[in-house]
Design a protein around this motif. Structure first.
Motif: not given
Length: 481
Positions: A221-227, A310-313, A358-359
């Protein structure tokens, strides 16, 4: 019977077996398809609201997996006895005490404040202030137990129902049983932690002995290219839409020709399906992955603009977008494999648990509230789980060791009675005391809400009718609406 008749009957019998095999390979037996594989895939029934064996209450599931073993005693399982006996030797009368990776320390209280929340009065520690506002929608399993204190086997157990690798996971079984709600998206999607894959790597999302097309599709999800490799690289300017279609058409013909030679191998069948799905994803994925259209209120609800969440959201918000577009099962992971960056808090509960909590706290609460406001919670199941809990005594000072004796999971959504709790641990949160439940019972309950009888969902493998729940499992009816 003379010798000639005896040899004829024996030879004819073996020849018949060979003939059946040859006819089956060419799809000429009743109940086999063109590829020669037995048509074992179940078919959901419209009259059962998409269920297999009875009317379904849920159509889709999102599972939130806290990798590393979340401490139940510092989150949801309030135990005043630990405060009273803090610092004393942990020695329950007549019971042997041991730890998985250390020498048992003294009794250790929870370093965080517990308060009651909601109309149900559920106890939640201060590490989950946002999730605490949702307790009236949650059903807690307060006496979950594992058969091991080791991460790898425990994670396999919670995901596949077995301690060893090689078995299909929950998402794969659901994909096999119910199929897709949207042919342009995968049936089973996995969103790993941005820091890395969990214990067992991709083994937790495996299809095992089920056809390979039922394994989880990983989206970062957080990568520039998720797939990965969905589109040609920018440097490959010679690849046009037309040339790509021509290449895929040729590849498809070659693959199908090869498949006819090896009709029993599901890997090539899955590869063909993956290419077909990839072509559809080139059109559908950009819309799903683009969060720019989400309102500021929604972004704030999930904590998308906060560095700590941010990442988990992003994973939780993407999970909602996948679910509403027809993905059947989405698994969201918190925590990577290894000694740090997860819920495996050996060194210090006070320092290591709060950042992990918290994350995830605001994103999880945001997901629940968002699903509810959109009406999706009526036919969507939300499951929060981990592989085991932590000990009520200290490790090395202020950490806690693994504890398969008791831990906590919760469910919310379709067919689930909110604001209730099932089971109870002992006065120290050391072992399950009443209402003890294993992964088999959790899985049986989830399948039941999807309209599936866990005892009837089987797949023949090596002469055995295998089940997700093996030979165990009871539906936990106490938490059903």
């Amino acid at each position: 019977m003379d010798r000639r008749s005896f040899l004829w009957h024996c030879g004819g019998g073996l020849g018949g077996i060979a003939m059946v095999q040859l006819l089956g390979q060419h799809g000429l037996l009743a109940g086999t398809g063109q590829s020669g594989r037995r048509l074992e895939t179940p078919s959901p029934a419209n009259e059962l609201n998409g269920g297999l064996h009875h009317r379904a209450q849920a159509k889709r599931i999102v599972q939130l997996f806290m990798n590393g073993g979340t401490s139940q005693v510092d989150t949801f399982d309030y135990k005043p006895e630990l405060t009273r006996r803090h610092g004393e030797k942990f020695d329950p009368p007549g019971q042997h005490v041991e730890a998985a990776t250390s020498v048992p320390g003294n009794t250790m209280k929870c370093p965080f404040d517990f308060k009651q929340h909601g109309q149900c009065g559920r106890w939640v520690s201060s590490v989950f202030p946002h999730l605490a506002t949702c307790v009236d929608d949650l059903a807690f399993l307060m006496a979950m137990a594992s058969k091991t204190n080791v991460h790898g086997p425990a994670s396999y157990l919670m995901n596949t129902g077995f301690l060893l690798p090689g078995f299909p996971c929950l998402g794969a079984w659901i994909s096999y049983a119910l199929g897709s709600l949207n042919d342009s998206l995968p049936t089973f999607v996995v969103l790993p932690d941005a820091k890395g894959l969990p214990y067992n790597q991709k083994g937790n999302f495996s299809s095992g002995f089920l056809p390979v097309l039922h394994q989880g599709t990983i989206l970062k999800a957080s990568a520039p290219n998720p797939i990965c490799d969905l589109f040609p690289p920018a440097s490959a300017r010679f690849v046009t839409r037309e040339s790509e279609q021509d290449g895929l058409a040729l590849l498809n013909r070659l693959n199908h020709r090869h498949l006819q030679q090896w009709p029993g191998d599901s890997r090539l069948d899955a590869r063909i399906a993956s290419y077909e799905l990839a072509a559809k994803l080139q059109l559908s994925a950009p819309d799903v992955l683009n969060l720019s259209g989400e309102s500021p209120a929604t972004r704030n609800l999930y904590g998308l603009d906060d560095k700590q969440t941010e990442d988990f959201a992003r994973s939780c918000l993407l999970a909602r977008r996948l679910l509403e577009r027809g993905v059947r099962f989405v698994q969201v992971w918190s925590g990577q494999g290894g000694p740090t960056g997860n819920w495996d808090n050996h060194a210090s509960i006070e320092k290591e648990l709060p950042p992990m909590a918290r994350s995830t706290d605001k994103p999880v609460a945001g997901l629940l509230k968002d699903l509810k406001s959109r009406g999706l919670l009526q036919d969507t199941l939300v499951v929060w789980s981990t592989e085991f809990g932590r000990m009520p005594f200290s490790q090395g000072g202020s950490g806690r060791d693994h504890n398969g004796g008791t831990f906590v999971c919760w469910m919310a959504g379709a067919g689930v009675k909110g604001g209730v709790a099932y089971g109870q641990s002992d006065e120290w949160s050391w072992k399950a005391q009443s209402g003890k439940a294993y992964c088999y019972d959790l899985h049986a309950t989830l399948l039941h809400l999807l309209g599936i009888d866990h005892q009837k969902l089987t797949f023949s493998h090596n002469g055995t009718n295998r089940r997700l729940t093996d030979v165990h499992g009871d539906v936990i009816r106490e938490i059903l609406a």
